[in-house]
Design a protein around this motif. Structure first.
Motif, PDB file in Angstrom:
ATOM      1  N   ALA A  23       0.845  -1.192   0.000  1.00 23.07           N
ATOM      2  CA  ALA A  23       0.000   0.000   0.000  1.00 23.07           C
ATOM      3  C   ALA A  23       0.878   1.238   0.000  1.00 23.07           C
ATOM      4  O   ALA A  23       1.914   1.275   0.675  1.00 23.07           O
ATOM      5  CB  ALA A  23      -0.928   0.015   1.218  1.00 23.07           C
ATOM      6  N   GLU A  24       0.484   2.239  -0.755  1.00 21.50           N
ATOM      7  CA  GLU A  24       1.146   3.549  -0.763  1.00 21.50           C
ATOM      8  C   GLU A  24       2.653   3.433  -0.989  1.00 21.50           C
ATOM      9  O   GLU A  24       3.464   3.944  -0.216  1.00 21.50           O
ATOM     10  CB  GLU A  24       0.859   4.281   0.551  1.00 21.50           C
ATOM     11  N   GLN A  25       3.013   2.727  -2.040  1.00 24.93           N
ATOM     12  CA  GLN A  25       4.427   2.580  -2.416  1.00 24.93           C
ATOM     13  C   GLN A  25       5.272   1.927  -1.317  1.00 24.93           C
ATOM     14  O   GLN A  25       6.468   2.188  -1.205  1.00 24.93           O
ATOM     15  CB  GLN A  25       5.030   3.947  -2.770  1.00 24.93           C
ATOM     16  N   THR A  26       4.622   1.111  -0.502  1.00 26.78           N
ATOM     17  CA  THR A  26       5.325   0.476   0.612  1.00 26.78           C
ATOM     18  C   THR A  26       4.922  -0.992   0.721  1.00 26.78           C
ATOM     19  O   THR A  26       3.748  -1.326   0.590  1.00 26.78           O
ATOM     20  CB  THR A  26       4.987   1.181   1.942  1.00 26.78           C
ATOM     21  N   VAL A  27       5.906  -1.840   0.942  1.00 26.29           N
ATOM     22  CA  VAL A  27       5.653  -3.244   1.259  1.00 26.29           C
ATOM     23  C   VAL A  27       5.871  -3.408   2.758  1.00 26.29           C
ATOM     24  O   VAL A  27       6.970  -3.144   3.263  1.00 26.29           O
ATOM     25  CB  VAL A  27       6.599  -4.182   0.486  1.00 26.29           C
ATOM     26  N   ASP A  70      10.166   0.389  -6.969  1.00 30.46           N
ATOM     27  CA  ASP A  70       9.932   1.741  -6.486  1.00 30.46           C
ATOM     28  C   ASP A  70       9.264   1.765  -5.122  1.00 30.46           C
ATOM     29  O   ASP A  70       8.790   2.812  -4.667  1.00 30.46           O
ATOM     30  CB  ASP A  70       9.069   2.520  -7.484  1.00 30.46           C
ATOM     31  N   HIS A  71       9.209   0.630  -4.430  1.00 32.51           N
ATOM     32  CA  HIS A  71       8.564   0.546  -3.124  1.00 32.51           C
ATOM     33  C   HIS A  71       9.612   0.474  -2.013  1.00 32.51           C
ATOM     34  O   HIS A  71      10.664  -0.147  -2.172  1.00 32.51           O
ATOM     35  CB  HIS A  71       7.664  -0.691  -3.028  1.00 32.51           C
ATOM     36  N   ALA A  72       9.292   1.122  -0.893  1.00 35.15           N
ATOM     37  CA  ALA A  72      10.075   0.941   0.331  1.00 35.15           C
ATOM     38  C   ALA A  72       9.589  -0.318   1.040  1.00 35.15           C
ATOM     39  O   ALA A  72       8.513  -0.845   0.744  1.00 35.15           O
ATOM     40  CB  ALA A  72       9.926   2.152   1.239  1.00 35.15           C
ATOM     41  N   VAL A  73      10.385  -0.797   1.989  1.00 33.21           N
ATOM     42  CA  VAL A  73      10.032  -2.000   2.740  1.00 33.21           C
ATOM     43  C   VAL A  73      10.072  -1.681   4.225  1.00 33.21           C
ATOM     44  O   VAL A  73      11.019  -1.070   4.707  1.00 33.21           O
ATOM     45  CB  VAL A  73      10.994  -3.169   2.423  1.00 33.21           C
ATOM     46  N   GLU A  74       9.047  -2.097   4.947  1.00 29.42           N
ATOM     47  CA  GLU A  74       8.980  -1.907   6.391  1.00 29.42           C
ATOM     48  C   GLU A  74       8.824  -3.256   7.077  1.00 29.42           C
ATOM     49  O   GLU A  74       8.095  -4.127   6.599  1.00 29.42           O
ATOM     50  CB  GLU A  74       7.788  -1.030   6.782  1.00 29.42           C
ATOM     51  N   PHE A  75       9.528  -3.435   8.198  1.00 31.12           N
ATOM     52  CA  PHE A  75       9.332  -4.596   9.061  1.00 31.12           C
ATOM     53  C   PHE A  75       8.692  -4.081  10.345  1.00 31.12           C
ATOM     54  O   PHE A  75       9.275  -3.238  11.017  1.00 31.12           O
ATOM     55  CB  PHE A  75      10.667  -5.277   9.391  1.00 31.12           C
ATOM     56  N   GLN A  76       7.522  -4.591  10.711  1.00 39.81           N
ATOM     57  CA  GLN A  76       6.859  -4.060  11.901  1.00 39.81           C
ATOM     58  C   GLN A  76       5.889  -5.073  12.483  1.00 39.81           C
ATOM     59  O   GLN A  76       5.390  -5.969  11.786  1.00 39.81           O
ATOM     60  CB  GLN A  76       6.118  -2.758  11.570  1.00 39.81           C
ATOM     61  N   LEU A  77       5.645  -4.909  13.793  1.00 38.53           N
ATOM     62  CA  LEU A  77       4.616  -5.706  14.441  1.00 38.53           C
ATOM     63  C   LEU A  77       3.253  -5.280  13.931  1.00 38.53           C
ATOM     64  O   LEU A  77       3.040  -4.107  13.622  1.00 38.53           O
ATOM     65  CB  LEU A  77       4.681  -5.518  15.956  1.00 38.53           C
ATOM     66  N   ASP A  78       2.317  -6.212  13.855  1.00 36.51           N
ATOM     67  CA  ASP A  78       0.961  -5.915  13.421  1.00 36.51           C
ATOM     68  C   ASP A  78       0.209  -5.293  14.595  1.00 36.51           C
ATOM     69  O   ASP A  78      -0.289  -6.000  15.467  1.00 36.51           O
ATOM     70  CB  ASP A  78       0.271  -7.203  12.958  1.00 36.51           C
ATOM     71  N   SER A  79       0.156  -3.970  14.638  1.00 36.87           N
ATOM     72  CA  SER A  79      -0.419  -3.266  15.782  1.00 36.87           C
ATOM     73  C   SER A  79      -1.901  -3.551  15.953  1.00 36.87           C
ATOM     74  O   SER A  79      -2.448  -3.428  17.042  1.00 36.87           O
ATOM     75  CB  SER A  79      -0.206  -1.756  15.625  1.00 36.87           C
ATOM     76  N   ALA A  80      -2.580  -3.944  14.886  1.00 42.03           N
ATOM     77  CA  ALA A  80      -4.013  -4.219  14.977  1.00 42.03           C
ATOM     78  C   ALA A  80      -4.287  -5.525  15.709  1.00 42.03           C
ATOM     79  O   ALA A  80      -5.383  -5.755  16.186  1.00 42.03           O
ATOM     80  CB  ALA A  80      -4.627  -4.266  13.583  1.00 42.03           C
ATOM     81  N   ARG A  81      -3.268  -6.394  15.778  1.00 39.01           N
ATOM     82  CA  ARG A  81      -3.486  -7.714  16.383  1.00 39.01           C
ATOM     83  C   ARG A  81      -2.609  -7.949  17.598  1.00 39.01           C
ATOM     84  O   ARG A  81      -2.621  -9.018  18.184  1.00 39.01           O
ATOM     85  CB  ARG A  81      -3.209  -8.801  15.337  1.00 39.01           C
ATOM     86  N   GLY A 120      15.309   4.753  -6.215  1.00 43.55           N
ATOM     87  CA  GLY A 120      14.487   3.678  -6.752  1.00 43.55           C
ATOM     88  C   GLY A 120      14.791   2.322  -6.154  1.00 43.55           C
ATOM     89  O   GLY A 120      14.123   1.344  -6.443  1.00 43.55           O
ATOM     90  N   ARG A 121      15.797   2.250  -5.283  1.00 39.04           N
ATOM     91  CA  ARG A 121      16.117   0.971  -4.660  1.00 39.04           C
ATOM     92  C   ARG A 121      15.356   0.839  -3.357  1.00 39.04           C
ATOM     93  O   ARG A 121      14.929   1.808  -2.754  1.00 39.04           O
ATOM     94  CB  ARG A 121      17.629   0.855  -4.394  1.00 39.04           C
ATOM     95  N   VAL A 122      15.242  -0.403  -2.892  1.00 39.38           N
ATOM     96  CA  VAL A 122      14.452  -0.663  -1.703  1.00 39.38           C
ATOM     97  C   VAL A 122      15.331  -0.543  -0.474  1.00 39.38           C
ATOM     98  O   VAL A 122      16.435  -1.067  -0.439  1.00 39.38           O
ATOM     99  CB  VAL A 122      13.856  -2.087  -1.759  1.00 39.38           C
ATOM    100  N   ALA A 123      14.843   0.167   0.549  1.00 39.17           N
ATOM    101  CA  ALA A 123      15.542   0.251   1.823  1.00 39.17           C
ATOM    102  C   ALA A 123      14.577  -0.138   2.919  1.00 39.17           C
ATOM    103  O   ALA A 123      13.418   0.225   2.897  1.00 39.17           O
ATOM    104  CB  ALA A 123      16.064   1.676   2.067  1.00 39.17           C
ATOM    105  N   ALA A 124      15.052  -0.913   3.901  1.00 40.39           N
ATOM    106  CA  ALA A 124      14.161  -1.400   4.945  1.00 40.39           C
ATOM    107  C   ALA A 124      14.025  -0.384   6.050  1.00 40.39           C
ATOM    108  O   ALA A 124      14.990   0.238   6.456  1.00 40.39           O
ATOM    109  CB  ALA A 124      14.725  -2.705   5.541  1.00 40.39           C
ATOM    110  N   ARG A 125      12.795  -0.208   6.526  1.00 43.08           N
ATOM    111  CA  ARG A 125      12.581   0.609   7.691  1.00 43.08           C
ATOM    112  C   ARG A 125      12.406  -0.304   8.882  1.00 43.08           C
ATOM    113  O   ARG A 125      11.577  -1.197   8.878  1.00 43.08           O
ATOM    114  CB  ARG A 125      11.327   1.465   7.533  1.00 43.08           C
ATOM    115  N   GLU A 126      13.173  -0.065   9.905  1.00 43.13           N
ATOM    116  CA  GLU A 126      13.119  -0.908  11.085  1.00 43.13           C
ATOM    117  C   GLU A 126      12.156  -0.322  12.107  1.00 43.13           C
ATOM    118  O   GLU A 126      12.181   0.865  12.389  1.00 43.13           O
ATOM    119  CB  GLU A 126      14.521  -0.984  11.727  1.00 43.13           C
TER     120      GLU A 126
END
Length: 374
Positions: free
Chosen positions: A38-42, A73-84, A102-108
């Protein structure tokens, strides 16, 4: 979710399974790890911190590779599922993800919440670090470099997520400043990469290089983030050479040993290995007891000693998990208006203890699977 997103998520999972193998994918991803686009983010999400940390530590490069291939063209995020997942005490907001050319960088997701109240992590001195057999060599090396900066450089510490590497680096930085060092910079590898790319795009390389090479002490955490980033690795190599040539102190931390830093190149690995390399492991029971006693005092919880011993015995995790266990038993006691007894602690922590035992079994299973299937 659009039709495109519904199609791309199965494609991501299939590509990842092919890259790491069906057995490992089923064991560590399966239904526990979800992909959202969603929104250019995985977003790579999990409902349990253990699985998120394990995936982020062991499979981050593979996740980034398939995302770069399918969604460049998407960024990548690793995160806990706050809804659950129930909200945790003192959770910290996560900085914005980085997209570099244009490369992918992980957000911690911030893995280091403060053990005391407040919006910022307090300054930790080296003396605040809890020492045990799991980290004694690294602590001794840290003491040496604080007393005599430049004598053991680079100082490289490695170990699994949550074993205390960042706390040790914080302690080195704070204690070095207190001993008179003025030009001290501490940052993550992700932040270093972002600033380097900004300097490249804004023609500010001379200023960037002066800032990070004209220091007395440079500390870089999460070094494994540099894997696969060739331009940044070359810049880091020149920075390391400059600091070592001038007798400056360099401190590095990663989740793996120098030999396992694939894609770094022989020259940089040789520079890192030429200093002092120390491993850190998860705290043993004796060290965990020291940690919970200190946390109990810092948090002002007044948890009885038998309960502290129970937490240290049953919660085989890092300082964050131990702090969470202490907060839970204290909150349960207040919510039920009952004394904080050992029986109450056993009830309050029953699900955590079961989860810890299951995790130990899963880790044993993974080792057996990897032995069979490579």
């Amino acid at each position: 979710m659009s039709r495109h997103d519904k199609e791309i998520v199965p494609a991501l999972r299939a590509a990842l399974a092919e890259r790491i193998g069906e057995k490992r994918f089923a064991l560590w991803f399966g239904t526990r790890i979800q992909f959202q686009v969603a929104e250019q983010t995985v977003r790579v999400t999990a409902t349990e911190r253990f699985f998120l940390d394990r995936v982020r530590s062991q499979f981050r490069n593979e996740v980034l590779a398939v995302c770069l291939e399918l969604l460049p063209d998407h960024a990548v995020e690793f995160q806990l599922d706050s809804a659950r997942v129930a909200p945790r005490h003192n959770s910290a907001a996560t900085p914005a993800p980085v997209k570099a050319g244009g490369r992918v960088a992980a957000r911690e997701e911030s893995p280091k919440p403060a053990p005391v109240a407040g919006s910022q992590r307090p300054r930790v001195k080296l003396e605040d670090f809890v020492v045990g057999d799991c980290n004694r060599l690294a602590y001794t090396g840290a003491q040496t470099l604080v007393r005599r900066p430049g004598q053991v450089s680079p100082f490289f510490v490695y170990g699994p997520t949550g074993c205390g590497k960042t706390v040790l680096l914080d302690g080195i930085a704070t204690s070095s400043r207190l001993r008179g060092l003025r030009r001290v910079i501490s940052l993550s590898a992700e932040h270093f990469t972002s600033l380097f790319l900004e300097a490249l795009q804004g023609s500010g390389l001379p200023s960037f290089r002066r800032k990070y090479r004209d220091v007395e002490l440079l500390l870089i955490d999460d070094l494994q983030f540099f894997c696969g980033k060739r331009a940044t690795i070359v810049e880091l190599l020149h920075t390391v050479d400059s600091l070592l040539r001038d007798g400056r102190q360099l401190v590095l931390a990663a989740d793996r040993s120098p030999a396992e830093l694939t894609g770094f190149g022989d020259e940089l690995v040789a520079r890192i290995s030429g200093g002092l390399v120390c491993g850190i492991e998860y705290p043993d029971e004796i060290t965990r007891l020291s940690i919970v006693r200190r946390l109990n005092k810092q948090l002002g919880l007044a948890v009885p000693e038998p309960v502290l011993q129970y937490v240290a015995q049953q919660v085989a995790g890092d300082a964050r998990q131990l702090a969470g266990a202490l907060n839970r038993v204290h909150a349960t006691s207040e919510a039920l208006a009952r004394p904080l007894t050992l029986a109450l602690a056993e009830t309050a922590l029953a699900d955590i203890v079961r989860s810890t035992r299951r995790i130990v079994r899963l880790t044993d299973i993974e080792s057996a699977v990897c032995d069979v299937f490579g």
